[in-house]
Design a protein around this motif. Structure first.
Motif, PDB file in Angstrom:
ATOM      1  N   SER A   1       9.736   0.386 -11.842  1.00 41.51           N
ATOM      2  CA  SER A   1       8.699  -0.491 -11.163  1.00 41.51           C
ATOM      3  C   SER A   1       7.643   0.449 -10.271  1.00 41.51           C
ATOM      4  N   VAL A   2       6.481   0.227  -9.731  1.00 36.29           N
ATOM      5  CA  VAL A   2       5.656   0.565  -8.923  1.00 36.29           C
ATOM      6  C   VAL A   2       6.048   0.455  -7.037  1.00 36.29           C
ATOM      7  N   ALA A   3       6.032   1.295  -6.958  1.00 38.32           N
ATOM      8  CA  ALA A   3       6.077   0.779  -5.506  1.00 38.32           C
ATOM      9  C   ALA A   3       4.832   0.013  -4.838  1.00 38.32           C
ATOM     10  N   PRO A   4       4.428  -1.044  -4.095  1.00 43.81           N
ATOM     11  CA  PRO A   4       3.070  -0.759  -3.596  1.00 43.81           C
ATOM     12  C   PRO A   4       3.046  -0.188  -3.013  1.00 43.81           C
ATOM     13  N   ALA A   5       1.356   0.307  -3.357  1.00 46.88           N
ATOM     14  CA  ALA A   5       0.782   1.254  -2.632  1.00 46.88           C
ATOM     15  C   ALA A   5      -0.847   0.614  -2.079  1.00 46.88           C
ATOM     16  N   PHE A   6      -0.403   1.481   0.138  1.00 43.81           N
ATOM     17  CA  PHE A   6      -1.645   1.340   0.609  1.00 43.81           C
ATOM     18  C   PHE A   6      -3.267   1.172   0.060  1.00 43.81           C
ATOM     19  N   ALA A   7      -3.978   0.098  -0.048  1.00 46.00           N
ATOM     20  CA  ALA A   7      -5.101  -0.535  -1.054  1.00 46.00           C
ATOM     21  C   ALA A   7      -6.166   0.318  -0.226  1.00 46.00           C
ATOM     22  N   GLY A   8      -6.731   1.710   0.319  1.00 45.20           N
ATOM     23  CA  GLY A   8      -7.426   2.249   1.316  1.00 45.20           C
ATOM     24  C   GLY A   8      -8.938   2.499   0.661  1.00 45.20           C
ATOM     25  N   GLY A   9      -9.789   3.154   1.406  1.00 46.61           N
ATOM     26  CA  GLY A   9     -10.815   3.363   1.158  1.00 46.61           C
ATOM     27  C   GLY A   9     -11.694   4.020   2.204  1.00 46.61           C
ATOM     28  N   ASN A  10     -13.310   4.457   2.274  1.00 49.51           N
ATOM     29  CA  ASN A  10     -14.112   4.375   3.467  1.00 49.51           C
ATOM     30  C   ASN A  10     -15.505   3.552   2.872  1.00 49.51           C
ATOM     31  N   ASN A  11     -15.891   3.338   3.642  1.00 52.84           N
ATOM     32  CA  ASN A  11     -16.692   2.819   3.698  1.00 52.84           C
ATOM     33  C   ASN A  11     -18.155   3.085   5.084  1.00 52.84           C
ATOM     34  N   ILE A  12     -19.044   2.788   4.319  1.00 53.04           N
ATOM     35  CA  ILE A  12     -20.715   3.444   5.336  1.00 53.04           C
ATOM     36  C   ILE A  12     -21.029   2.108   6.283  1.00 53.04           C
ATOM     37  N   GLY A  13     -21.984   2.275   7.336  1.00 50.49           N
ATOM     38  CA  GLY A  13     -21.831   1.157   8.353  1.00 50.49           C
ATOM     39  C   GLY A  13     -22.760   1.449   9.345  1.00 50.49           C
ATOM     40  N   VAL A  14     -23.880   1.129   9.722  1.00 50.81           N
ATOM     41  CA  VAL A  14     -24.788   1.129  10.371  1.00 50.81           C
ATOM     42  C   VAL A  14     -24.354   0.804  11.870  1.00 50.81           C
TER      43      VAL A  14
ATOM     44  N   PHE B   1      -3.723   6.262 -10.761  1.00 51.12           N
ATOM     45  CA  PHE B   1      -3.776   5.590 -10.095  1.00 51.12           C
ATOM     46  C   PHE B   1      -4.807   4.428 -10.129  1.00 51.12           C
ATOM     47  N   VAL B   2      -5.492   4.272 -11.281  1.00 43.42           N
ATOM     48  CA  VAL B   2      -5.423   2.801 -12.032  1.00 43.42           C
ATOM     49  C   VAL B   2      -3.940   1.805 -12.413  1.00 43.42           C
ATOM     50  N   LYS B   3      -3.149   2.590 -12.735  1.00 42.50           N
ATOM     51  CA  LYS B   3      -2.062   1.392 -12.642  1.00 42.50           C
ATOM     52  C   LYS B   3      -1.671   0.957 -11.950  1.00 42.50           C
ATOM     53  N   THR B   4      -1.168   1.970 -10.733  1.00 44.99           N
ATOM     54  CA  THR B   4      -1.100   1.367  -8.727  1.00 44.99           C
ATOM     55  C   THR B   4      -2.172   0.708  -9.137  1.00 44.99           C
ATOM     56  N   LEU B   5      -2.435   0.949  -8.562  1.00 43.84           N
ATOM     57  CA  LEU B   5      -3.542  -0.419  -7.934  1.00 43.84           C
ATOM     58  C   LEU B   5      -3.093  -1.883  -9.214  1.00 43.84           C
ATOM     59  N   GLY B   6      -2.999  -1.280 -10.340  1.00 42.55           N
ATOM     60  CA  GLY B   6      -2.647  -2.858 -11.247  1.00 42.55           C
ATOM     61  C   GLY B   6      -1.723  -3.590 -10.633  1.00 42.55           C
ATOM     62  N   ALA B   7      -1.294  -2.404 -10.288  1.00 41.15           N
ATOM     63  CA  ALA B   7       0.361  -3.213 -10.365  1.00 41.15           C
ATOM     64  C   ALA B   7       0.787  -4.400  -9.284  1.00 41.15           C
ATOM     65  N   GLY B   8       0.024  -4.038  -8.417  1.00 40.21           N
ATOM     66  CA  GLY B   8      -0.511  -4.808  -7.275  1.00 40.21           C
ATOM     67  C   GLY B   8      -0.391  -3.661  -5.714  1.00 40.21           C
ATOM     68  N   ALA B   9      -1.507  -3.380  -5.518  1.00 43.56           N
ATOM     69  CA  ALA B   9      -2.150  -3.074  -3.344  1.00 43.56           C
ATOM     70  C   ALA B   9      -2.340  -3.790  -2.251  1.00 43.56           C
ATOM     71  N   LYS B  10      -1.456  -3.304  -0.992  1.00 39.70           N
ATOM     72  CA  LYS B  10      -1.621  -3.961  -0.356  1.00 39.70           C
ATOM     73  C   LYS B  10      -2.100  -3.887   0.684  1.00 39.70           C
ATOM     74  N   PHE B  11      -2.434  -4.326   1.577  1.00 39.58           N
ATOM     75  CA  PHE B  11      -3.595  -4.153   2.853  1.00 39.58           C
ATOM     76  C   PHE B  11      -2.941  -3.817   3.683  1.00 39.58           C
ATOM     77  N   VAL B  12      -2.783  -3.544   4.964  1.00 43.54           N
ATOM     78  CA  VAL B  12      -3.061  -3.629   6.450  1.00 43.54           C
ATOM     79  C   VAL B  12      -3.126  -4.655   6.891  1.00 43.54           C
ATOM     80  N   PRO B  13      -3.047  -5.662   8.373  1.00 45.13           N
ATOM     81  CA  PRO B  13      -3.359  -6.637   8.471  1.00 45.13           C
ATOM     82  C   PRO B  13      -4.893  -7.067   9.068  1.00 45.13           C
ATOM     83  N   ALA B  14      -5.412  -7.800   8.208  1.00 42.76           N
ATOM     84  CA  ALA B  14      -6.366  -8.244   8.844  1.00 42.76           C
ATOM     85  C   ALA B  14      -6.988  -8.601  10.026  1.00 42.76           C
ATOM     86  N   SER B  15      -6.696  -7.600  10.797  1.00 45.52           N
ATOM     87  CA  SER B  15      -6.716  -7.992  12.704  1.00 45.52           C
ATOM     88  C   SER B  15      -7.403  -7.512  12.898  1.00 45.52           C
ATOM     89  N   PRO B  16      -7.675  -7.598  14.254  1.00 45.85           N
ATOM     90  CA  PRO B  16      -8.938  -6.309  15.134  1.00 45.85           C
ATOM     91  C   PRO B  16      -7.366  -5.454  15.855  1.00 45.85           C
TER      92      PRO B  16
END
Length: 434
Positions: A309-322, A375-390
């Protein structure tokens, strides 16, 4: 403390100076701009990478492309340490005079920065942008709060297991297929080669620890009716925490050295030949390639509890904001598009291994570079997020989870006590965020 680099681009010449972090600022006030100037200097804060030069070259090209469309406009790029981003960006939200026009920010910070009133709503411009239609839905969600868009995705990222093929061959072992095998393999390597960490781990490496918690059925928090309650002290979460913290010790990664390490430090340890394994991102590829282990490593998905099995990975990434306080909004949005457009993202992939956020560009990149397959395989296995809270921004910047791990590995508290304390701090943050 690491020094950040400032690169002033007039839009051609480069000059370097040092700048240190700013202290925490008070609660954000309304800093909305009252004008939209069509010339002048745009200031940008981007994150400093382990090996930053390739990123700088891609950014310079994006600035040059922007400069051809806006003659007379200057762009000043400053690279800031990720570790001190919370204090610096919060201070910028409160002080428009010293604030940049654009920032790079982690997708976990989106909700908090919107609540702070720091990011500009660019929904209209983003939706009218032709390239945006090919944005991966998950990446688009990372800049969306309450149905409005507050930036543009720069890259997506997940982590997997880097391991030394030469060391594994010498010892006659294979890449681990389960979490238990991962832990035993790490300790087997350390015993055979005490000069190496079996698996480089860090007490401050939150996103390297999360897969252990998730793989054991735990969660960071549970959501109900739009509110969050911490779950790091649940039995399942504690099992994952115990698995991760069992890797700190003389039989793998000594707590005295590893308790303070973050993600970059663990990748550096692997790249420099001091570790047989490390949990690194697709975005770590360039740094590893530049290290002494080049040609002597491979990558597989981080294994889960069950074999294969594949351990769920954090689905991270960065953005650019104004920033909402930018007095040059139109120019800032256009520069945001230059930084996050398809051409720049393709170049960032080639230079840094950052996964593009456009479905078509990602597909082209996968054909071009097979190293991203795990990494694509890890994404496909089901990545997870942190709580969508401020509240997550406060939890992250307050180092709630690193403190928990460090208390455990130092022996100051057991898993139950440390996770209970962390849960109380998380609940307070969720509550104060509303």
């Amino acid at each position: 403390m690491k020094l950040s680099s400032r690169i002033a681009v007039p839009v051609a010449a480069l000059a370097l100076t040092g700048l240190t972090a700013t202290a925490c600022a008070p609660q954000t006030s309304d800093t909305s701009a009252t004008k939209d100037e069509k010339s002048g200097t745009l200031r940008v804060w981007l994150f400093q990478e382990v090996n930053n030069k390739p990123k700088e070259q891609v950014v310079d090209a994006a600035v040059a492309a922007f400069g051809k469309k806006h003659e007379g406009t200057k762009v000043e790029i400053e690279y800031i340490p990720v570790e001190t981003r919370a204090q610096r960006i919060k201070a910028a939200f409160n002080d428009p005079k010293s604030a940049p026009d654009l920032i790079e920010y982690g997708n976990t910070d989106t909700a908090g920065y919107v609540k702070d009133g720091g990011l500009a709503d660019v929904t209209e411009e983003f939706n009218a942008w032709d390239e945006a239609k090919d944005t991966d839905p998950t990446a688009r969600q990372s800049v969306t709060v309450g149905g409005k868009i507050y930036g543009a995705p720069l890259f997506v990222g997940v982590r997997a297991l880097y391991y030394r093929t030469d060391v594994f061959k010498e010892l006659g072992i294979a890449a681990p297929k389960s979490q238990a095998e991962l832990i035993s393999t790490a300790k087997k390597v350390r015993k055979a080669k005490p000069e190496l960490y079996g698996l480089a781990v860090g007490g401050a490496y939150t996103y390297g620890a999360m897969p252990f918690l998730w793989a054991n059925g735990g969660e960071l928090a549970e959501e109900s009716g739009g509110t969050y309650k911490a779950a790091v002290n649940s039995p399942a979460a504690r099992k994952g925490i115990e698995a991760y913290t069992s890797l700190f010790g003389d039989d793998n990664c000594p707590a005295a050295k590893c308790a303070s390490m973050g993600g970059n430090a663990t990748v550096t340890a692997f790249a420099s030949g001091k570790a047989a394994m490390a949990i690194g991102g697709d975005f770590s590829h360039q740094a590893v390639e530049a290290g002494t282990v080049k040609g002597k490593y491979a990558v597989v998905p981080l294994p889960g509890v069950e074999a294969g099995s594949v351990a769920p990975a954090f689905a991270g990434g960065n953005n650019i904001g104004v920033l909402k306080s930018s007095a040059r909004r139109t120019l800032a949005v256009d520069l945001m598009k230059s930084f996050t457009g398809k051409e720049t993202q393709a170049k960032l992939f080639d230079a840094m291994g950052f996964l593009p956020t456009y479905t078509d560009v990602l597909a082209d990149s996968a054909k071009k570079q097979p190293f991203i397959e795990p990494f694509v395989k890890t994404l496909g296995a089901g990545a997870k997020f942190v709580p969508a809270s401020p509240g997550w921004a406060q939890i992250d910047s307050s180092l709630v989870l690193p403190t928990m791990f460090q208390e455990i590995v130092s022996g100051r508290k057991d898993v139950a006590a440390a996770s209970d304390d962390a849960a109380k701090k998380m609940d307070a943050a969720f509550s104060s965020a509303g």
